[in-house]
Write a protein that holds these residues in place. Structure first.
Motif, PDB file in Angstrom:
ATOM      1  N   ALA A 112     -69.315 -15.600  22.263  1.00 57.02           N
ATOM      2  CA  ALA A 112     -67.947 -15.389  22.739  1.00 57.02           C
ATOM      3  C   ALA A 112     -66.998 -15.896  21.657  1.00 57.02           C
ATOM      4  CB  ALA A 112     -67.705 -16.128  24.050  1.00 57.02           C
ATOM      5  N   PHE A 113     -65.929 -15.140  21.453  1.00 61.47           N
ATOM      6  CA  PHE A 113     -65.009 -15.429  20.363  1.00 61.47           C
ATOM      7  C   PHE A 113     -63.581 -15.290  20.881  1.00 61.47           C
ATOM      8  CE2 PHE A 113     -68.887 -13.387  19.111  1.00 61.47           C
ATOM      9  CZ  PHE A 113     -69.397 -14.214  18.132  1.00 61.47           C
ATOM     10  N   VAL A 114     -62.733 -16.210  20.498  1.00 63.60           N
ATOM     11  CA  VAL A 114     -61.321 -16.169  20.890  1.00 63.60           C
ATOM     12  C   VAL A 114     -60.490 -16.039  19.629  1.00 63.60           C
ATOM     13  CG1 VAL A 114     -59.417 -17.458  21.929  1.00 63.60           C
ATOM     14  CG2 VAL A 114     -61.698 -17.543  22.967  1.00 63.60           C
ATOM     15  N   SER A 115     -59.576 -15.084  19.647  1.00 71.98           N
ATOM     16  CA  SER A 115     -58.664 -14.918  18.520  1.00 71.98           C
ATOM     17  C   SER A 115     -57.264 -14.632  19.044  1.00 71.98           C
ATOM     18  CB  SER A 115     -59.139 -13.799  17.586  1.00 71.98           C
ATOM     19  OG  SER A 115     -59.131 -12.558  18.255  1.00 71.98           O
ATOM     20  N   LEU A 116     -56.312 -14.688  18.137  1.00 72.13           N
ATOM     21  CA  LEU A 116     -54.910 -14.492  18.500  1.00 72.13           C
ATOM     22  C   LEU A 116     -54.295 -13.306  17.778  1.00 72.13           C
ATOM     23  CD1 LEU A 116     -53.770 -18.224  18.347  1.00 72.13           C
ATOM     24  CD2 LEU A 116     -54.481 -16.910  20.349  1.00 72.13           C
ATOM     25  N   ARG A 117     -55.103 -12.544  17.079  1.00 75.36           N
ATOM     26  CA  ARG A 117     -54.539 -11.451  16.290  1.00 75.36           C
ATOM     27  C   ARG A 117     -53.868 -10.419  17.189  1.00 75.36           C
ATOM     28  NH1 ARG A 117     -60.016 -10.353  16.494  1.00 75.36           N
ATOM     29  NH2 ARG A 117     -60.552  -8.234  17.106  1.00 75.36           N
ATOM     30  N   LYS A 118     -52.813  -9.840  16.675  1.00 77.43           N
ATOM     31  CA  LYS A 118     -52.095  -8.812  17.416  1.00 77.43           C
ATOM     32  C   LYS A 118     -52.898  -7.519  17.389  1.00 77.43           C
ATOM     33  CE  LYS A 118     -47.933  -9.567  19.108  1.00 77.43           C
ATOM     34  NZ  LYS A 118     -47.691  -9.439  20.514  1.00 77.43           N
ATOM     35  N   MET A 119     -53.020  -6.919  18.533  1.00 72.72           N
ATOM     36  CA  MET A 119     -53.616  -5.598  18.650  1.00 72.72           C
ATOM     37  C   MET A 119     -52.609  -4.730  19.392  1.00 72.72           C
ATOM     38  SD  MET A 119     -57.497  -6.663  19.747  1.00 72.72           S
ATOM     39  CE  MET A 119     -58.318  -5.133  19.406  1.00 72.72           C
ATOM     40  N   LYS A 120     -52.656  -3.457  19.144  1.00 77.24           N
ATOM     41  CA  LYS A 120     -51.741  -2.543  19.819  1.00 77.24           C
ATOM     42  C   LYS A 120     -51.908  -2.669  21.333  1.00 77.24           C
ATOM     43  CE  LYS A 120     -50.231   2.201  19.872  1.00 77.24           C
ATOM     44  NZ  LYS A 120     -50.444   3.562  19.399  1.00 77.24           N
ATOM     45  N   GLY A 121     -50.803  -2.791  22.023  1.00 79.26           N
ATOM     46  CA  GLY A 121     -50.833  -2.873  23.477  1.00 79.26           C
ATOM     47  C   GLY A 121     -50.933  -4.285  24.025  1.00 79.26           C
ATOM     48  N   CYS A 122     -50.821  -5.290  23.160  1.00 79.31           N
ATOM     49  CA  CYS A 122     -50.917  -6.677  23.629  1.00 79.31           C
ATOM     50  C   CYS A 122     -49.608  -7.120  24.280  1.00 79.31           C
ATOM     51  CB  CYS A 122     -51.230  -7.622  22.466  1.00 79.31           C
ATOM     52  SG  CYS A 122     -52.902  -7.493  21.854  1.00 79.31           S
ATOM     53  N   PRO A 123     -49.710  -7.876  25.369  1.00 81.90           N
ATOM     54  CA  PRO A 123     -48.501  -8.467  25.949  1.00 81.90           C
ATOM     55  C   PRO A 123     -48.006  -9.616  25.070  1.00 81.90           C
ATOM     56  CG  PRO A 123     -50.444  -9.148  27.158  1.00 81.90           C
ATOM     57  CD  PRO A 123     -50.902  -8.175  26.125  1.00 81.90           C
ATOM     58  N   GLU A 124     -46.933 -10.250  25.481  1.00 76.29           N
ATOM     59  CA  GLU A 124     -46.359 -11.335  24.670  1.00 76.29           C
ATOM     60  C   GLU A 124     -47.261 -12.572  24.643  1.00 76.29           C
ATOM     61  OE1 GLU A 124     -42.095 -13.496  24.158  1.00 76.29           O
ATOM     62  OE2 GLU A 124     -42.266 -11.378  24.634  1.00 76.29           O
ATOM     63  N   VAL A 125     -47.837 -12.933  25.775  1.00 80.69           N
ATOM     64  CA  VAL A 125     -48.723 -14.099  25.864  1.00 80.69           C
ATOM     65  C   VAL A 125     -50.126 -13.589  26.169  1.00 80.69           C
ATOM     66  CG1 VAL A 125     -49.224 -16.225  27.114  1.00 80.69           C
ATOM     67  CG2 VAL A 125     -46.847 -15.595  26.645  1.00 80.69           C
ATOM     68  N   ARG A 144     -48.973 -20.981  18.552  1.00 80.02           N
ATOM     69  CA  ARG A 144     -48.863 -20.237  19.813  1.00 80.02           C
ATOM     70  C   ARG A 144     -49.247 -21.132  20.995  1.00 80.02           C
ATOM     71  NH1 ARG A 144     -50.556 -14.843  19.707  1.00 80.02           N
ATOM     72  NH2 ARG A 144     -49.672 -14.805  21.780  1.00 80.02           N
ATOM     73  N   PRO A 145     -48.559 -22.243  21.204  1.00 80.06           N
ATOM     74  CA  PRO A 145     -48.955 -23.182  22.264  1.00 80.06           C
ATOM     75  C   PRO A 145     -48.874 -22.593  23.668  1.00 80.06           C
ATOM     76  CG  PRO A 145     -46.808 -23.774  21.373  1.00 80.06           C
ATOM     77  CD  PRO A 145     -47.358 -22.687  20.491  1.00 80.06           C
ATOM     78  N   GLU A 146     -48.115 -21.546  23.851  1.00 82.07           N
ATOM     79  CA  GLU A 146     -47.990 -20.943  25.179  1.00 82.07           C
ATOM     80  C   GLU A 146     -49.301 -20.313  25.675  1.00 82.07           C
ATOM     81  OE1 GLU A 146     -46.900 -17.695  22.207  1.00 82.07           O
ATOM     82  OE2 GLU A 146     -46.569 -19.854  22.376  1.00 82.07           O
ATOM     83  N   THR A 182     -60.754 -30.614  21.469  1.00 76.86           N
ATOM     84  CA  THR A 182     -60.715 -31.304  20.182  1.00 76.86           C
ATOM     85  C   THR A 182     -59.383 -31.074  19.475  1.00 76.86           C
ATOM     86  OG1 THR A 182     -61.594 -29.443  18.918  1.00 76.86           O
ATOM     87  CG2 THR A 182     -63.212 -30.953  19.932  1.00 76.86           C
ATOM     88  N   SER A 183     -59.131 -31.891  18.481  1.00 77.76           N
ATOM     89  CA  SER A 183     -57.908 -31.722  17.693  1.00 77.76           C
ATOM     90  C   SER A 183     -57.950 -30.399  16.922  1.00 77.76           C
ATOM     91  CB  SER A 183     -57.708 -32.897  16.744  1.00 77.76           C
ATOM     92  OG  SER A 183     -58.798 -33.018  15.863  1.00 77.76           O
ATOM     93  N   ALA A 184     -59.132 -29.954  16.510  1.00 78.31           N
ATOM     94  CA  ALA A 184     -59.252 -28.669  15.809  1.00 78.31           C
ATOM     95  C   ALA A 184     -58.863 -27.512  16.734  1.00 78.31           C
ATOM     96  CB  ALA A 184     -60.671 -28.480  15.283  1.00 78.31           C
ATOM     97  N   GLU A 185     -59.288 -27.581  17.978  1.00 80.86           N
ATOM     98  CA  GLU A 185     -58.910 -26.537  18.937  1.00 80.86           C
ATOM     99  C   GLU A 185     -57.399 -26.550  19.161  1.00 80.86           C
ATOM    100  OE1 GLU A 185     -62.171 -25.983  22.284  1.00 80.86           O
ATOM    101  OE2 GLU A 185     -62.000 -28.094  21.663  1.00 80.86           O
ATOM    102  N   LEU A 186     -56.835 -27.724  19.344  1.00 80.01           N
ATOM    103  CA  LEU A 186     -55.389 -27.823  19.548  1.00 80.01           C
ATOM    104  C   LEU A 186     -54.622 -27.298  18.336  1.00 80.01           C
ATOM    105  CD1 LEU A 186     -55.179 -31.300  21.295  1.00 80.01           C
ATOM    106  CD2 LEU A 186     -54.776 -29.062  22.343  1.00 80.01           C
ATOM    107  N   PHE A 187     -55.089 -27.624  17.138  1.00 79.45           N
ATOM    108  CA  PHE A 187     -54.423 -27.158  15.923  1.00 79.45           C
ATOM    109  C   PHE A 187     -54.470 -25.641  15.815  1.00 79.45           C
ATOM    110  CE2 PHE A 187     -54.219 -26.142  11.393  1.00 79.45           C
ATOM    111  CZ  PHE A 187     -52.992 -26.704  11.084  1.00 79.45           C
ATOM    112  N   PHE A 188     -55.578 -25.024  16.252  1.00 82.27           N
ATOM    113  CA  PHE A 188     -55.710 -23.565  16.218  1.00 82.27           C
ATOM    114  C   PHE A 188     -54.548 -22.893  16.954  1.00 82.27           C
ATOM    115  CE2 PHE A 188     -57.287 -19.492  17.812  1.00 82.27           C
ATOM    116  CZ  PHE A 188     -57.858 -18.941  16.681  1.00 82.27           C
ATOM    117  N   PHE A 189     -54.088 -23.520  18.027  1.00 80.62           N
ATOM    118  CA  PHE A 189     -53.030 -22.949  18.863  1.00 80.62           C
ATOM    119  C   PHE A 189     -51.647 -23.503  18.509  1.00 80.62           C
ATOM    120  CE2 PHE A 189     -56.921 -22.477  21.286  1.00 80.62           C
ATOM    121  CZ  PHE A 189     -56.866 -21.121  21.582  1.00 80.62           C
ATOM    122  N   ASN A 190     -51.536 -24.208  17.403  1.00 78.68           N
ATOM    123  CA  ASN A 190     -50.279 -24.838  17.021  1.00 78.68           C
ATOM    124  C   ASN A 190     -49.114 -23.856  16.961  1.00 78.68           C
ATOM    125  OD1 ASN A 190     -49.012 -27.272  16.394  1.00 78.68           O
ATOM    126  ND2 ASN A 190     -49.072 -26.814  14.194  1.00 78.68           N
TER     127      ASN A 190
END
Length: 122
Positions: A51-64, A12-14, A2-10
């Motif tokens: 199940a939940f997907v987020s993009l928040r930074k946590m210690k030890g996260c790689p770049e992508v 961080r498109p990688e 959906t467009s909402a899903e695509l916008f969520f990753f606007n």
């Protein structure tokens, strides 16, 4: 998607290929799932979110990466579990850092299946 899903990753498109692979496996396994896009996370749910997907930074996260979170009645012990917390008695929230499509494997899907089943009975 959906467009909402695509916008969520606007911003961080990688990471979109990681999400697309995960969403594809979840929707194939659970065809009745609804997807809810909020400001900070995407929720996969039937009766309740499992199940939940987020993009928040946590210690030890790689770049992508994406963070995949799920709830179970017990704590999992695995090197893949980045963090596990028990916000309520016998309700453990687990966070897994996913940095490659190969990490969206049968092990992760097994945990998400268990989380799905747990969410249906809570």
């Amino acid at each position: 998607m959906t467009s909402a899903e695509l916008f969520f990753f606007n911003a961080r498109p990688e990471v979109l290929p990681l999400y697309a692979a995960l969403a594809g496996r979840i929707l194939a396994a659970f065809p009745n799932v609804a997807i809810e896009v909020k400001k900070t996370q995407i929720t996969f749910r039937e009766r309740y979110g499992f199940a939940f997907v987020s993009l928040r930074k946590m210690k030890g996260c790689p770049e992508v990466f994406i963070i995949v979170s799920f709830g179970l009645s017990h704590r999992l012990d695995s090197p893949r579990i980045h963090m596990a917390v028990e916000p309520y008695p016998n309700r453990w929230t687990h966070h897994v850092i996913v940095a490659s499509v190969e990490e969206i494997n049968d092990e992760l899907m097994g945990w998400l299946t268990e989380a799905h089943d747990f969410a249906l009975i809570k």
